[in-house]
Design a protein around this motif. Structure first.
Motif, short mmCIF file in Angstrom:
data_model
loop_
_atom_site.label_atom_id
_atom_site.label_comp_id
_atom_site.label_asym_id
_atom_site.label_seq_id
_atom_site.Cartn_x
_atom_site.Cartn_y
_atom_site.Cartn_z
N ARG A 1 -6.30 -1.42 -5.18
CA ARG A 1 -6.15 -1.59 -3.75
C ARG A 1 -5.72 -2.74 -3.41
O ARG A 1 -5.65 -3.67 -4.15
CB ARG A 1 -7.70 -1.54 -2.87
CG ARG A 1 -8.28 0.01 -3.10
CD ARG A 1 -9.24 0.43 -2.32
NE ARG A 1 -10.60 -0.62 -2.39
CZ ARG A 1 -11.70 -0.28 -1.69
NH1 ARG A 1 -11.80 0.76 -1.09
NH2 ARG A 1 -12.67 -1.18 -1.83
N HIS A 2 -5.11 -3.17 -2.17
CA HIS A 2 -4.31 -4.23 -1.84
C HIS A 2 -5.23 -5.32 -1.41
O HIS A 2 -6.06 -4.96 -0.21
CB HIS A 2 -3.34 -3.79 -0.89
CG HIS A 2 -2.22 -4.91 -0.68
ND1 HIS A 2 -2.43 -5.99 -0.34
CD2 HIS A 2 -0.86 -4.87 -0.60
CE1 HIS A 2 -1.34 -6.96 -0.32
NE2 HIS A 2 -0.36 -5.90 -0.69
N ALA A 3 -5.44 -6.33 -1.97
CA ALA A 3 -6.62 -7.23 -1.77
C ALA A 3 -6.24 -7.91 -0.36
O ALA A 3 -7.45 -8.04 0.35
CB ALA A 3 -6.46 -8.46 -2.79
N ALA A 4 -5.05 -8.33 -0.06
CA ALA A 4 -4.84 -8.78 1.16
C ALA A 4 -5.55 -7.93 2.42
O ALA A 4 -6.04 -8.62 3.34
CB ALA A 4 -3.38 -9.05 1.46
N PHE A 5 -5.25 -6.82 2.36
CA PHE A 5 -5.86 -5.69 3.46
C PHE A 5 -7.24 -5.89 3.57
O PHE A 5 -7.84 -6.13 4.51
CB PHE A 5 -5.28 -4.43 3.20
CG PHE A 5 -4.00 -4.11 3.62
CD1 PHE A 5 -3.60 -3.23 4.77
CD2 PHE A 5 -2.82 -4.66 2.90
CE1 PHE A 5 -2.48 -2.97 4.98
CE2 PHE A 5 -1.56 -4.51 3.32
CZ PHE A 5 -1.33 -3.70 4.71
N GLU A 6 -7.95 -5.91 2.18
CA GLU A 6 -9.53 -5.85 2.33
C GLU A 6 -9.98 -7.27 2.72
O GLU A 6 -10.91 -7.47 3.52
CB GLU A 6 -10.01 -5.57 0.97
CG GLU A 6 -9.59 -4.29 0.27
CD GLU A 6 -10.17 -4.13 -0.89
OE1 GLU A 6 -11.31 -3.29 -1.28
OE2 GLU A 6 -9.57 -5.01 -1.88
N CYS B 1 -8.66 9.19 1.02
CA CYS B 1 -9.68 8.01 1.32
C CYS B 1 -10.48 8.61 2.41
O CYS B 1 -11.56 7.89 2.92
CB CYS B 1 -9.31 6.48 1.25
SG CYS B 1 -8.23 6.44 2.78
N CYS B 2 -10.15 9.64 3.07
CA CYS B 2 -10.91 10.09 4.33
C CYS B 2 -11.67 11.13 3.72
O CYS B 2 -12.44 11.72 4.68
CB CYS B 2 -10.14 10.59 5.28
SG CYS B 2 -8.69 9.46 5.82
N SER C 1 -4.51 1.93 -0.82
CA SER C 1 -4.35 2.12 -2.40
C SER C 1 -2.86 1.89 -2.62
O SER C 1 -2.09 1.91 -1.82
CB SER C 1 -4.53 3.74 -2.70
OG SER C 1 -4.18 3.90 -4.00
N VAL C 2 -2.40 1.16 -3.72
CA VAL C 2 -1.26 0.84 -4.19
C VAL C 2 -0.84 1.83 -5.33
O VAL C 2 0.25 1.74 -5.76
CB VAL C 2 -1.19 -0.30 -4.81
CG1 VAL C 2 -1.58 -1.60 -3.92
CG2 VAL C 2 -2.09 -0.65 -5.95
N PRO D 1 0.78 -1.15 0.06
CA PRO D 1 -0.20 0.15 0.12
C PRO D 1 0.85 1.40 0.13
O PRO D 1 1.92 1.23 0.60
CB PRO D 1 -0.70 0.01 1.34
CG PRO D 1 -0.91 -1.40 1.54
CD PRO D 1 0.52 -2.38 0.94
N ALA D 2 0.38 2.14 -0.65
CA ALA D 2 1.14 3.77 -0.81
C ALA D 2 0.61 4.47 0.31
O ALA D 2 1.12 5.61 0.09
CB ALA D 2 0.97 4.08 -2.32
#
Length: 290
Positions: free
Chosen positions: A182-187, A78-79, A161-162, A69-70
């Motif tokens: 977006r980073h799948a593992a986090f989701e 995203c906020c 986000s990446v 993630p960046a």
């Protein structure tokens, strides 16, 4: 458990059953922990989301990725423009954090601001919020950082986000609906942890609805014993409930094998193996009298 609660719980469980055995085991472990807390375990219910977030973070620390993630401090795209939805235990945890971190005067001023913000939040629809890029109430305007970061809800933890530049472009022109990778593992992992808490609450007969964050925290700070009343089954957060229902995130599981990622299944499986081997060593030591 209500009939609606039973159906929602079954739907989440059915969704999880479509994922890999490793992810199912991860969900079951989180569900067992959540149920233990709600049954009167050593932790308070307000710790459900925070502790689950910490456990997921430990899993993710072991994740070697080429496109991590960046996201970084001060990056707050995203906020903005989104309605942040929390679960009741998360709202209670945020309220406790705010009460401990502020003086009586600061807290009184914050309550006034929260009440005003919650009233405005009820007037905004999804399109208007996105079009105006309305910031989260808890976003610090001076630093562009989250003022409740240690106790931020799981839905915030799974947003990532990446590509930071892509986030900025999406926020700069909200009419274009620019996609953000977006980073799948986090989701997946944060989503599974959130789903486990929802199921545990539903099956304990507790209110597991999605709540608008400002209204929910306002209630948690304003209503006497809001947390204890929620834990007894009272729907104290009724005014903060949102029309949408919590959505389990395991549907993202098919993305976990994208290039550059250690598959999430391997991530949780390796951690489960470490824990399982540790338990075997403990049993062996007890048998040998050590």
């Amino acid at each position: 458990m209500t009939e609606n609660g039973r159906r929602e719980s079954e739907a989440i469980r059915a969704h999880v059953a479509q994922t890999s055995p490793a992810l199912q085991a991860f969900f079951q472990a989180e569900l067992a922990r959540a149920k233990e807390v709600l049954a009167g375990g050593s932790d308070a219910p307000s710790a459900l989301g925070v502790n689950a977030g910490a456990r997921v973070a430990q899993h993710l620390e072991r994740l070697a990725v080429a496109d991590a993630p960046a996201c970084s401090p001060g990056c707050s795209w995203c906020c903005r423009g989104r309605a942040v939805e929390v679960l009741a235990p998360e709202a209670i945890a945020i309220a406790e954090f705010l009460a401990e971190a502020r003086s009586a005067d600061e807290l009184a001023h914050l309550r006034v601001q929260l009440a005003e913000a919650s009233q405005r939040a009820r007037t905004l629809d999804v399109e208007q919020r996105w079009r105006e890029q309305t910031p989260c109430f808890f976003l610090n305007a001076e630093t562009a950082e989250c003022s409740i970061y240690p106790v931020r809800p799981l839905v915030c933890r799974l947003h990532n986000s990446v590509d930071r530049d892509q986030c900025q472009r999406a926020s700069a022109d909200a009419t274009q609906n620019t996609p953000v990778p977006r980073h799948a593992a986090f989701e997946i992992l944060y989503g599974l942890a959130q789903s486990a808490i929802i199921v545990a609450c539903l099956e304990a007969g507790l209110d597991a609805r999605s709540l608008e964050i400002t209204s929910a925290v306002d209630i948690a700070l304003r209503e006497p014993d809001a947390g204890a009343r929620w834990a007894r089954g009272e729907r104290v957060f009724e005014p903060a409930a949102t029309p949408s229902e919590p959505t389990p995130a395991p549907h993202m599981a098919h993305r976990a094998a994208q290039p550059g990622l250690v598959p999430t299944e391997r991530l949780v499986a390796s951690t489960n193996n470490v824990a399982r081997n540790a338990r075997k060593r403990e049993r062996r030591a007890r048998r040998n009298g050590k």
